[in-house]
Design a protein around this motif. Structure first.
Motif, mmCIF file in Angstrom:
data_model
loop_
_atom_site.group_PDB
_atom_site.id
_atom_site.type_symbol
_atom_site.label_atom_id
_atom_site.label_comp_id
_atom_site.label_asym_id
_atom_site.label_seq_id
_atom_site.Cartn_x
_atom_site.Cartn_y
_atom_site.Cartn_z
ATOM 1 N N VAL A 202 0.833 -1.202 0.000
ATOM 2 C CA VAL A 202 0.000 0.000 0.000
ATOM 3 C C VAL A 202 0.867 1.252 0.000
ATOM 4 O O VAL A 202 0.545 2.248 -0.655
ATOM 5 C CB VAL A 202 -0.948 -0.013 1.218
ATOM 6 C CG1 VAL A 202 -1.755 1.277 1.284
ATOM 7 C CG2 VAL A 202 -1.885 -1.214 1.152
ATOM 8 N N ILE A 203 1.977 1.206 0.713
ATOM 9 C CA ILE A 203 2.908 2.338 0.706
ATOM 10 C C ILE A 203 3.416 2.585 -0.708
ATOM 11 O O ILE A 203 3.499 3.722 -1.176
ATOM 12 C CB ILE A 203 4.070 2.077 1.673
ATOM 13 C CG1 ILE A 203 3.565 2.075 3.116
ATOM 14 C CG2 ILE A 203 5.174 3.126 1.499
ATOM 15 C CD1 ILE A 203 4.595 1.626 4.126
ATOM 16 N N GLY A 204 3.720 1.502 -1.433
ATOM 17 C CA GLY A 204 4.187 1.635 -2.811
ATOM 18 C C GLY A 204 3.157 2.259 -3.732
ATOM 19 O O GLY A 204 3.507 2.905 -4.717
ATOM 20 N N LYS A 205 1.862 2.081 -3.428
ATOM 21 C CA LYS A 205 0.796 2.642 -4.262
ATOM 22 C C LYS A 205 0.538 4.113 -3.971
ATOM 23 O O LYS A 205 0.095 4.859 -4.850
ATOM 24 C CB LYS A 205 -0.499 1.853 -4.053
ATOM 25 C CG LYS A 205 -0.460 0.429 -4.580
ATOM 26 C CD LYS A 205 -1.791 -0.274 -4.313
ATOM 27 C CE LYS A 205 -1.774 -1.710 -4.830
ATOM 28 N NZ LYS A 205 -3.050 -2.417 -4.533
ATOM 29 N N HIS A 206 0.779 4.539 -2.728
ATOM 30 C CA HIS A 206 0.376 5.890 -2.319
ATOM 31 C C HIS A 206 1.534 6.861 -2.148
ATOM 32 O O HIS A 206 1.303 8.067 -2.094
ATOM 33 C CB HIS A 206 -0.427 5.813 -1.011
ATOM 34 C CG HIS A 206 -1.783 5.215 -1.184
ATOM 35 N ND1 HIS A 206 -2.882 5.958 -1.581
ATOM 36 C CD2 HIS A 206 -2.231 3.943 -1.030
ATOM 37 C CE1 HIS A 206 -3.947 5.176 -1.651
ATOM 38 N NE2 HIS A 206 -3.584 3.951 -1.328
ATOM 39 N N VAL A 207 2.760 6.379 -2.048
ATOM 40 C CA VAL A 207 3.912 7.278 -1.949
ATOM 41 C C VAL A 207 4.604 7.309 -3.306
ATOM 42 O O VAL A 207 5.040 6.271 -3.817
ATOM 43 C CB VAL A 207 4.886 6.821 -0.848
ATOM 44 C CG1 VAL A 207 6.085 7.759 -0.798
ATOM 45 C CG2 VAL A 207 4.183 6.784 0.505
ATOM 46 N N LEU A 208 4.696 8.474 -3.908
ATOM 47 C CA LEU A 208 5.218 8.607 -5.261
ATOM 48 C C LEU A 208 6.721 8.328 -5.311
ATOM 49 O O LEU A 208 7.449 8.592 -4.346
ATOM 50 C CB LEU A 208 4.939 10.020 -5.781
ATOM 51 C CG LEU A 208 3.456 10.418 -5.899
ATOM 52 C CD1 LEU A 208 3.339 11.844 -6.399
ATOM 53 C CD2 LEU A 208 2.707 9.457 -6.824
ATOM 54 N N PRO A 209 7.196 7.782 -6.449
ATOM 55 C CA PRO A 209 8.640 7.546 -6.617
ATOM 56 C C PRO A 209 9.422 8.847 -6.480
ATOM 57 O O PRO A 209 8.936 9.928 -6.835
ATOM 58 C CB PRO A 209 8.729 6.989 -8.042
ATOM 59 C CG PRO A 209 7.376 6.420 -8.318
ATOM 60 C CD PRO A 209 6.401 7.292 -7.593
ATOM 61 N N GLY A 210 10.619 8.740 -5.956
ATOM 62 C CA GLY A 210 11.441 9.928 -5.732
ATOM 63 C C GLY A 210 11.279 10.521 -4.351
ATOM 64 O O GLY A 210 12.017 11.441 -3.983
ATOM 65 N N SER A 211 10.340 10.006 -3.586
ATOM 66 C CA SER A 211 10.138 10.493 -2.228
ATOM 67 C C SER A 211 11.178 9.889 -1.288
ATOM 68 O O SER A 211 11.794 8.867 -1.589
ATOM 69 C CB SER A 211 8.723 10.135 -1.741
ATOM 70 O OG SER A 211 7.732 10.698 -2.578
ATOM 71 N N THR A 212 11.330 10.527 -0.144
ATOM 72 C CA THR A 212 12.207 10.022 0.912
ATOM 73 C C THR A 212 11.344 9.472 2.029
ATOM 74 O O THR A 212 10.451 10.165 2.527
ATOM 75 C CB THR A 212 13.128 11.122 1.459
ATOM 76 O OG1 THR A 212 13.906 11.651 0.383
ATOM 77 C CG2 THR A 212 14.042 10.569 2.538
ATOM 78 N N ILE A 213 11.593 8.225 2.414
ATOM 79 C CA ILE A 213 10.830 7.567 3.467
ATOM 80 C C ILE A 213 11.622 7.608 4.776
ATOM 81 O O ILE A 213 12.835 7.360 4.791
ATOM 82 C CB ILE A 213 10.533 6.101 3.102
ATOM 83 C CG1 ILE A 213 9.624 6.029 1.859
ATOM 84 C CG2 ILE A 213 9.887 5.361 4.268
ATOM 85 C CD1 ILE A 213 8.191 6.405 2.103
ATOM 86 N N TYR A 214 10.942 7.905 5.853
ATOM 87 C CA TYR A 214 11.522 7.866 7.195
ATOM 88 C C TYR A 214 10.761 6.817 7.999
ATOM 89 O O TYR A 214 9.536 6.870 8.091
ATOM 90 C CB TYR A 214 11.424 9.229 7.882
ATOM 91 C CG TYR A 214 12.150 10.319 7.125
ATOM 92 C CD1 TYR A 214 13.467 10.627 7.412
ATOM 93 C CD2 TYR A 214 11.507 11.025 6.112
ATOM 94 C CE1 TYR A 214 14.133 11.629 6.715
ATOM 95 C CE2 TYR A 214 12.161 12.019 5.403
ATOM 96 C CZ TYR A 214 13.471 12.319 5.710
ATOM 97 O OH TYR A 214 14.131 13.300 5.012
ATOM 98 N N ALA A 215 11.473 5.857 8.565
ATOM 99 C CA ALA A 215 10.843 4.750 9.287
ATOM 100 C C ALA A 215 11.702 4.358 10.484
ATOM 101 O O ALA A 215 12.859 4.792 10.620
ATOM 102 C CB ALA A 215 10.637 3.557 8.357
ATOM 103 N N ASP A 216 11.128 3.509 11.341
ATOM 104 C CA ASP A 216 11.879 3.048 12.510
ATOM 105 C C ASP A 216 12.663 1.789 12.164
ATOM 106 O O ASP A 216 12.801 1.411 10.990
ATOM 107 C CB ASP A 216 10.941 2.847 13.706
ATOM 108 C CG ASP A 216 9.847 1.821 13.431
ATOM 109 O OD1 ASP A 216 10.008 1.004 12.503
ATOM 110 O OD2 ASP A 216 8.825 1.835 14.151
#
Length: 318
Positions: A202-216
């Motif tokens: 779902v993250i792959g569907k809603h976060v556009l390519p080229g974005s920076t992800i911050y996670a734990d």
């Protein structure tokens, strides 16, 4: 010391007393102005768009001259087939948006002097309308995190009979995970899963390519490195490390947790997505005055079609 926005006079532009004192005619006119705002309150047929209408003198109805469709100010909206007066619906919306951490159905039933069932369905209709405005794609700097809600397993009375409740075998099976994607200085997008690792697609569907992800540090987020520039923070060591943190996602969970513990006391997993969407809407609009929130919620409800989930709910679920 700078004053918090919610403590300022600018945050208070809505008076519940004024809404409660509206006459039936004034409430009806307010509904007209919101629903047909593009024509300055002049109604047109919701089916064919024709502005030529017959007006009924005995009842507040119109009939389209082109397709003969009869409709009222709430026909075809989420408040279709209503029994409550329009003034009570406007008051319910005002009370709903005025609460920073949500408003329970029991409290709303007391505020409006209606049955709990009526308040429960009305609250969920408002939540559904608000959730419809939150379906979007995210980009830029996006924080991702998950938190578990519900499924409380009461420990045994005697210590020797107690089990490790962190193990799946000792849980109730009702525990659900809310995963939120939140743009920094932007909007929230929550989803409900059985566990965090179900969220990656779902993250792959809603976060556009080229974005920076911050996670734990959770291992389920490792797969995100293949698609995004991903920065991680190990919460067992610190809550932030330079740019790497999930503080804004945690802020959303704080609001949702306060709603669960302090307002509703229990949220069923069946409706967890609705409460999560409501809290995302509140978090996204936390710097908007309550009068504007009231108009936004009313507009969303009157533009939303008839609810297939909540229309006739108690006839199916009694």
């Amino acid at each position: 010391m700078t004053q918090h926005f919610l403590l300022s006079a600018e945050a208070r532009s809505l008076s519940l007393a004024k809404v409660a004192r509206l006459s039936d005619e004034e409430a009806w006119e307010a509904f007209k102005m919101v629903r047909w705002s593009e024509t300055e309150g002049e109604p047109f047929c919701p089916r064919c768009g024709c502005a030529g209408l017959y007006t009924y003198s005995k009842r507040k109805l119109w009939e389209c001259k082109a397709c003969k469709h009869q409709f009222s100010v709430t026909s075809g909206t989420i408040f279709a087939s209503r029994k409550l007066p329009i003034r009570d619906i406007l008051l319910a919306i005002a009370i709903f948006v005025n609460s920073a951490k949500g408003h329970s159905a029991l409290q709303l039933s007391r505020d409006l002097d209606v049955q709990y069932r009526t308040a429960f369905v009305l609250s969920h209709k408002i939540r559904e309308a608000l959730a419809e405005t939150a379906d979007r794609s995210l980009e830029g700097h996006v924080e991702v995190d998950g938190a578990y809600f519900g499924g409380y397993a009461k420990p045994a009375n005697h210590k020797e009979n107690r089990r490790d409740r962190r193990l799946v075998a000792n849980q109730t099976g009702k525990r659900r995970c809310v995963v939120v994607m939140r743009e920094r200085e932007g909007s929230c997008l929550p989803f409900v899963f059985g566990s965090e690792d179900e969220a990656t697609k779902v993250i792959g569907k809603h976060v556009l390519p080229g974005s920076t992800i911050y996670a734990d540090e959770a291992a389920c987020w490792d797969v995100l490195h293949a698609r995004y520039l991903t920065k991680r923070i190990n919460h067992s060591e610190c809550y932030s490390d330079g740019e790497a943190c999930t503080n804004q996602a945690e802020s959303f969970f704080s609001r949702l947790r306060r709603a669960e513990i302090g307002t509703h006391h229990h949220i069923s997993g069946r409706y967890l997505h609705a409460y999560a969407a409501e809290m995302a809407w509140r978090e996204d609009n936390r710097r908007i005055d309550n009068g504007e929130l009231y108009l936004m919620a009313t507009f969303a409800a009157l533009k939303h079609p008839v609810s297939r989930q909540w229309k006739g709910y108690w006839q199916r679920s009694a």
